[in-house]
Motif scaffolding. Structure first.
Motif, mmCIF file in Angstrom:
data_model
loop_
_atom_site.group_PDB
_atom_site.id
_atom_site.type_symbol
_atom_site.label_atom_id
_atom_site.label_comp_id
_atom_site.label_asym_id
_atom_site.label_seq_id
_atom_site.Cartn_x
_atom_site.Cartn_y
_atom_site.Cartn_z
ATOM 1 N N ALA A 173 92.083 -19.387 71.234
ATOM 2 C CA ALA A 173 90.897 -19.068 72.026
ATOM 3 C C ALA A 173 90.417 -17.673 71.657
ATOM 4 N N CYS A 174 89.188 -17.397 71.985
ATOM 5 C CA CYS A 174 88.591 -16.105 71.695
ATOM 6 C C CYS A 174 89.201 -15.045 72.617
ATOM 7 N N TYR A 210 81.842 -14.394 73.887
ATOM 8 C CA TYR A 210 81.377 -15.469 73.016
ATOM 9 C C TYR A 210 82.532 -16.165 72.324
ATOM 10 N N GLN A 211 82.459 -17.479 72.294
ATOM 11 C CA GLN A 211 83.344 -18.278 71.466
ATOM 12 C C GLN A 211 82.511 -19.415 70.877
ATOM 13 N N ALA A 212 82.513 -19.520 69.579
ATOM 14 C CA ALA A 212 81.708 -20.539 68.905
ATOM 15 C C ALA A 212 82.217 -21.937 69.244
ATOM 16 N N LYS A 213 81.305 -22.906 69.287
ATOM 17 C CA LYS A 213 81.689 -24.289 69.556
ATOM 18 C C LYS A 213 82.258 -24.913 68.284
ATOM 19 N N LEU A 214 83.314 -25.684 68.470
ATOM 20 C CA LEU A 214 83.982 -26.315 67.337
ATOM 21 C C LEU A 214 83.396 -27.695 67.067
ATOM 22 N N PRO A 215 83.304 -28.085 65.811
ATOM 23 C CA PRO A 215 82.890 -29.453 65.483
ATOM 24 C C PRO A 215 83.958 -30.460 65.935
ATOM 25 N N GLU A 216 83.566 -31.699 66.106
ATOM 26 C CA GLU A 216 84.493 -32.743 66.546
ATOM 27 C C GLU A 216 85.661 -32.919 65.565
ATOM 28 N N ARG A 236 93.700 -30.434 67.042
ATOM 29 C CA ARG A 236 94.467 -29.762 68.093
ATOM 30 C C ARG A 236 95.838 -30.375 68.261
ATOM 31 N N THR A 267 92.324 -22.168 64.096
ATOM 32 C CA THR A 267 91.154 -21.939 64.939
ATOM 33 C C THR A 267 91.104 -22.945 66.078
ATOM 34 N N LYS A 298 88.150 -30.330 66.367
ATOM 35 C CA LYS A 298 88.791 -30.593 67.670
ATOM 36 C C LYS A 298 89.896 -31.625 67.533
#
Length: 48
Positions: free
Chosen positions: A28-29, A34-40, A46, A24, A43
């Protein structure tokens, strides 16, 4: 024996969740709206 089985199941679930979070974080969406925000913490997984 029951406790050992529970530990194995929980370890498998945690590995699946980690792999899913990695996928995830690196994608990308495909939809435009809409694309949900990721928690830190996600992130930080990555590759780039």
């Amino acid at each position: 024996m029951k406790i050992q089985l529970e530990k194995k199941v929980l370890n498998a679930v945690s590995k699946i969740a980690l792999d899913s979070a990695k996928k995830t974080a690196n994608s990308a969406c495909v939809f435009f709206c809409y694309q949900a925000k990721l928690p830190e913490s996600v992130k930080n997984l990555r590759k780039f």
